[in-house]
Design a protein around this motif. Sequence first.
Motif, PDB file in Angstrom:
ATOM      1  N   ARG A 158      27.217  17.932  21.191  1.00 50.58           N
ATOM      2  CA  ARG A 158      26.983  16.536  21.576  1.00 50.58           C
ATOM      3  C   ARG A 158      26.128  15.822  20.535  1.00 50.58           C
ATOM      4  O   ARG A 158      25.611  14.740  20.788  1.00 50.58           O
ATOM      5  CB  ARG A 158      26.322  16.451  22.955  1.00 50.58           C
ATOM      6  CG  ARG A 158      27.174  16.975  24.101  1.00 50.58           C
ATOM      7  CD  ARG A 158      28.606  16.453  24.116  1.00 50.58           C
ATOM      8  NE  ARG A 158      28.707  15.013  24.263  1.00 50.58           N
ATOM      9  CZ  ARG A 158      28.955  14.393  25.414  1.00 50.58           C
ATOM     10  NH1 ARG A 158      29.146  15.100  26.518  1.00 50.58           N
ATOM     11  NH2 ARG A 158      29.052  13.072  25.461  1.00 50.58           N
ATOM     12  N   ILE A 159      25.994  16.423  19.374  1.00 56.83           N
ATOM     13  CA  ILE A 159      25.303  15.789  18.256  1.00 56.83           C
ATOM     14  C   ILE A 159      26.290  15.637  17.110  1.00 56.83           C
ATOM     15  O   ILE A 159      26.802  16.634  16.607  1.00 56.83           O
ATOM     16  CB  ILE A 159      24.084  16.612  17.786  1.00 56.83           C
ATOM     17  CG1 ILE A 159      23.113  16.856  18.948  1.00 56.83           C
ATOM     18  CG2 ILE A 159      23.382  15.904  16.628  1.00 56.83           C
ATOM     19  CD1 ILE A 159      22.523  15.588  19.546  1.00 56.83           C
ATOM     20  N   TYR A 163      25.517  12.131  19.254  1.00 54.94           N
ATOM     21  CA  TYR A 163      25.754  11.800  20.653  1.00 54.94           C
ATOM     22  C   TYR A 163      26.517  10.487  20.780  1.00 54.94           C
ATOM     23  O   TYR A 163      26.155   9.471  20.187  1.00 54.94           O
ATOM     24  CB  TYR A 163      24.442  11.673  21.439  1.00 54.94           C
ATOM     25  CG  TYR A 163      24.702  11.159  22.835  1.00 54.94           C
ATOM     26  CD1 TYR A 163      25.234  11.995  23.811  1.00 54.94           C
ATOM     27  CD2 TYR A 163      24.490   9.814  23.150  1.00 54.94           C
ATOM     28  CE1 TYR A 163      25.546  11.519  25.074  1.00 54.94           C
ATOM     29  CE2 TYR A 163      24.803   9.328  24.423  1.00 54.94           C
ATOM     30  CZ  TYR A 163      25.319  10.187  25.380  1.00 54.94           C
ATOM     31  OH  TYR A 163      25.636   9.705  26.615  1.00 54.94           O
ATOM     32  N   THR A 171      24.370  14.593  30.712  1.00 59.10           N
ATOM     33  CA  THR A 171      24.301  14.881  29.271  1.00 59.10           C
ATOM     34  C   THR A 171      23.411  13.870  28.556  1.00 59.10           C
ATOM     35  O   THR A 171      22.551  14.247  27.742  1.00 59.10           O
ATOM     36  CB  THR A 171      25.712  14.857  28.660  1.00 59.10           C
ATOM     37  OG1 THR A 171      26.516  15.853  29.279  1.00 59.10           O
ATOM     38  CG2 THR A 171      25.660  15.107  27.159  1.00 59.10           C
ATOM     39  N   LYS A 172      23.599  12.605  28.862  1.00 58.41           N
ATOM     40  CA  LYS A 172      22.803  11.564  28.215  1.00 58.41           C
ATOM     41  C   LYS A 172      21.323  11.727  28.527  1.00 58.41           C
ATOM     42  O   LYS A 172      20.460  11.583  27.640  1.00 58.41           O
ATOM     43  CB  LYS A 172      23.282  10.182  28.671  1.00 58.41           C
ATOM     44  CG  LYS A 172      22.633   9.028  27.928  1.00 58.41           C
ATOM     45  CD  LYS A 172      23.291   7.708  28.304  1.00 58.41           C
ATOM     46  CE  LYS A 172      22.765   6.578  27.425  1.00 58.41           C
ATOM     47  NZ  LYS A 172      23.449   5.285  27.731  1.00 58.41           N
ATOM     48  N   VAL A 206      20.098  14.908  26.483  1.00 62.69           N
ATOM     49  CA  VAL A 206      20.093  14.695  25.025  1.00 62.69           C
ATOM     50  C   VAL A 206      19.005  13.704  24.622  1.00 62.69           C
ATOM     51  O   VAL A 206      18.238  13.959  23.677  1.00 62.69           O
ATOM     52  CB  VAL A 206      21.475  14.192  24.548  1.00 62.69           C
ATOM     53  CG1 VAL A 206      21.410  13.767  23.080  1.00 62.69           C
ATOM     54  CG2 VAL A 206      22.526  15.284  24.714  1.00 62.69           C
ATOM     55  N   CYS A 207      18.924  12.577  25.300  1.00 61.16           N
ATOM     56  CA  CYS A 207      17.925  11.564  24.944  1.00 61.16           C
ATOM     57  C   CYS A 207      16.506  12.091  25.130  1.00 61.16           C
ATOM     58  O   CYS A 207      15.617  11.817  24.318  1.00 61.16           O
ATOM     59  CB  CYS A 207      18.130  10.298  25.771  1.00 61.16           C
ATOM     60  SG  CYS A 207      19.592   9.345  25.312  1.00 61.16           S
ATOM     61  N   LYS A 220      16.020  14.841  22.193  1.00 61.55           N
ATOM     62  CA  LYS A 220      16.076  14.307  20.828  1.00 61.55           C
ATOM     63  C   LYS A 220      15.032  13.218  20.585  1.00 61.55           C
ATOM     64  O   LYS A 220      14.721  12.910  19.427  1.00 61.55           O
ATOM     65  CB  LYS A 220      17.475  13.759  20.539  1.00 61.55           C
ATOM     66  CG  LYS A 220      18.555  14.819  20.458  1.00 61.55           C
ATOM     67  CD  LYS A 220      18.284  15.872  19.382  1.00 61.55           C
ATOM     68  CE  LYS A 220      18.410  15.310  17.988  1.00 61.55           C
ATOM     69  NZ  LYS A 220      18.191  16.350  16.942  1.00 61.55           N
ATOM     70  N   TRP A 252      20.982  11.385  14.962  1.00 61.24           N
ATOM     71  CA  TRP A 252      21.728  12.022  16.038  1.00 61.24           C
ATOM     72  C   TRP A 252      22.518  11.066  16.923  1.00 61.24           C
ATOM     73  O   TRP A 252      23.395  11.498  17.679  1.00 61.24           O
ATOM     74  CB  TRP A 252      20.771  12.827  16.922  1.00 61.24           C
ATOM     75  CG  TRP A 252      19.698  12.004  17.589  1.00 61.24           C
ATOM     76  CD1 TRP A 252      18.489  11.662  17.069  1.00 61.24           C
ATOM     77  CD2 TRP A 252      19.747  11.438  18.898  1.00 61.24           C
ATOM     78  NE1 TRP A 252      17.768  10.914  17.969  1.00 61.24           N
ATOM     79  CE2 TRP A 252      18.514  10.764  19.104  1.00 61.24           C
ATOM     80  CE3 TRP A 252      20.691  11.432  19.919  1.00 61.24           C
ATOM     81  CZ2 TRP A 252      18.226  10.083  20.297  1.00 61.24           C
ATOM     82  CZ3 TRP A 252      20.408  10.760  21.095  1.00 61.24           C
ATOM     83  CH2 TRP A 252      19.188  10.105  21.283  1.00 61.24           C
ATOM     84  N   ASN A 302      19.014  21.315  17.924  1.00 61.89           N
ATOM     85  CA  ASN A 302      20.442  21.069  18.138  1.00 61.89           C
ATOM     86  C   ASN A 302      21.158  22.320  18.647  1.00 61.89           C
ATOM     87  O   ASN A 302      22.105  22.225  19.440  1.00 61.89           O
ATOM     88  CB  ASN A 302      21.097  20.572  16.850  1.00 61.89           C
ATOM     89  CG  ASN A 302      20.682  19.156  16.503  1.00 61.89           C
ATOM     90  OD1 ASN A 302      20.042  18.475  17.304  1.00 61.89           O
ATOM     91  ND2 ASN A 302      21.030  18.706  15.315  1.00 61.89           N
ATOM     92  N   LEU A 336      20.461  22.372  22.294  1.00 61.30           N
ATOM     93  CA  LEU A 336      21.268  21.367  22.988  1.00 61.30           C
ATOM     94  C   LEU A 336      22.722  21.798  23.131  1.00 61.30           C
ATOM     95  O   LEU A 336      23.361  21.527  24.152  1.00 61.30           O
ATOM     96  CB  LEU A 336      21.199  20.030  22.253  1.00 61.30           C
ATOM     97  CG  LEU A 336      19.992  19.145  22.572  1.00 61.30           C
ATOM     98  CD1 LEU A 336      19.977  17.927  21.680  1.00 61.30           C
ATOM     99  CD2 LEU A 336      20.017  18.719  24.042  1.00 61.30           C
TER     100      LEU A 336
END
Length: 495
Positions: A194-195, A197, A274-275, A278-279, A282, A293, A462, A465
Amino acid sequence: MAGTTEINKPFSPEETRRIVHHLQQPAVFLNMTCDWPVLNWTAEHLSSCLGDKLIQFRLGRKEKTKAPAPLFETQCSYVEASVAQFLSWTQGQSGTDVGPFSEYSYSEYWAYADYKYIAMLFQDQPFMFEHVKWSEFGFEGRNGRESTLWIGTEGANTPCHLDSYGCNLVLQVQGRKRWHLFPPEDTAKLYPTRIPYEESSVFSQVAVLHPDLRRFPAFHSASEHIVTLQPGQVLYVPRHWWHYVESVDPITVSVNSWIELEVDDIARVGEALTKTVVCAIKSARSDDNTDNWLNPTEEEVTSHNENMQYLNLAVRAWAQKQRSSCHSKLSPEFGDTCRVKRDSGGQIKKNSDRVRNCAPFSIPYGPHLISVRCQQELRRMTPEDVEVNSSRNSAVRSQEDCAVSSDPAQTTKFAAAVRLDQRTHECNAGSTRCRECDCADGTSKNLSEDYKASTHTTITTNDLLDCLVHPDIITRVAELLLEKHTGSDTTTCSS
C-alpha cells in the motif's frame, strides 16, 4: 428516423449484462461499439474539443520501464498542458508549441494523461457524455459521465495493481494497449503493497515486464493473462484482477468505467481501515519514514480523527445496506444476485463464490466474445488445441468489418481478433522473463534459496505495513470489526 441504418449487435443489453455478471475471468467483446460516437475521440479530435484547456500529464523515463522495479507515480514528473501541446511534442516540434513539454525529450520520455474524469473535462459540453453508450452493456443510464479518459504515448503505463472496488469495462478508441492480468488468487505472488498509498488501489512490488525473481521468487508461478486491445474492442476486467497496462502505439486513447458491485460495501470498510493504519504509521516520525509515500492522486494526509470518522461511516453504511437487503424485495445491485452469506468456517463468501452458486449460465464465447487466456495454458496447448484456436481466430478475422473513425488517417476497420501476446519461451542472453529454466543471466531455478542466501536486511516501516495492511489481513479485520459492531446475525437474511 429516415436515412439511418440500425446496426444489429451480437448481444442485447440484457444479454451483455448477464454475461458480464457471470464472467469470472477477463474477456474481450467485439462488434459491440461500431456506432458509438466515442470512437471518433482520437487525440486530434479531443484537442479540437478541449482547445486550450490544461490537463495534467504524467511523464516517465523510458529507460526506467526496463528496470527490475516498478515505476510508481510518486517517481514520475508532471506537467499541465493542452492536448494540442501534447500532440506537437509527439510530432517533434519545440518551443512554445509544446509548452511545458519542452523540458522533456520525446525520445527519452513517455507521457500519460490518466484517470481524467470525462464529467469534469467536458462539464461545459455535456452532450459529449452521450457519445459513450455503456447502456448497451446493460447498465441503463451509464455513459461518459461515469467514465474516465486516458491519453498516452508508446510506453506509457499504469503500474501493476488491483482495484479495491467494482469491476472494469475498458473501450480502446485509438492505438493499442497491452494488458497483463493476474487472477485474485495470485495476490501473494504479486507481493502487494500500500506504499505508495492510494485509496482503492493495491500496488504490486513486482516489475511485471522485468521481474526481479531473486527478490520476488513466487512471481515465477503467477498465472499471467495477456491481451493486446484493439480499437473498438471492450475488455472486461473482473473484480480484484491485477493488471499492468502499457501503450504499444505512438498515441493511444481509451475510455473506461468502473461498475459498482454490492460487495464494494465491505471493501469500503477495508479501505477505511487501511487508510487509518497507513496514515497513522507513516505520519509518525522515524529514521526510515522519510519516503514519498502518498500517491499524487491523493490530495493530502488526513488526520486520525478524520480517518476514524470515515471508518465509522463505512461501517454504518454497510450495516444499513445489510438491513435494507434483508427487508427489501427489490432486485439487488449488479454483481451480486445472491445475498451475503458465510461459509461453514464463518467467513464471508467472496463474490465469485456466490455467483458460481447461482443459477448455471454458459458463457457464449465465440467470434464476438473471446476469453483472455492464461499464458501458461497456451504453452501447454497440444497441436490439436492450437489448430482449433487458430480456426476460431480465422473465423473471427473473416467477419464483416465496421468503420471506427471518420478520419481517413486513423484506422478504419475493427481488428476483429484479439491478438493474444503468445510470446515464445526462449532463453536469450540477458533475459529476465524466463521463469521456468536456467537462463543466460545467471538466474537459477532455485530462486528462493538464492534470495535467502544473498540478503540480510533490517525490517523497515514499509515492511511492517506490507504485513499489517496486506489485503488478506485487512479483509479479516474488517469482518471482525463488522461482527463486533453489528452482530453476526446481520450478514444473513431469514427467508
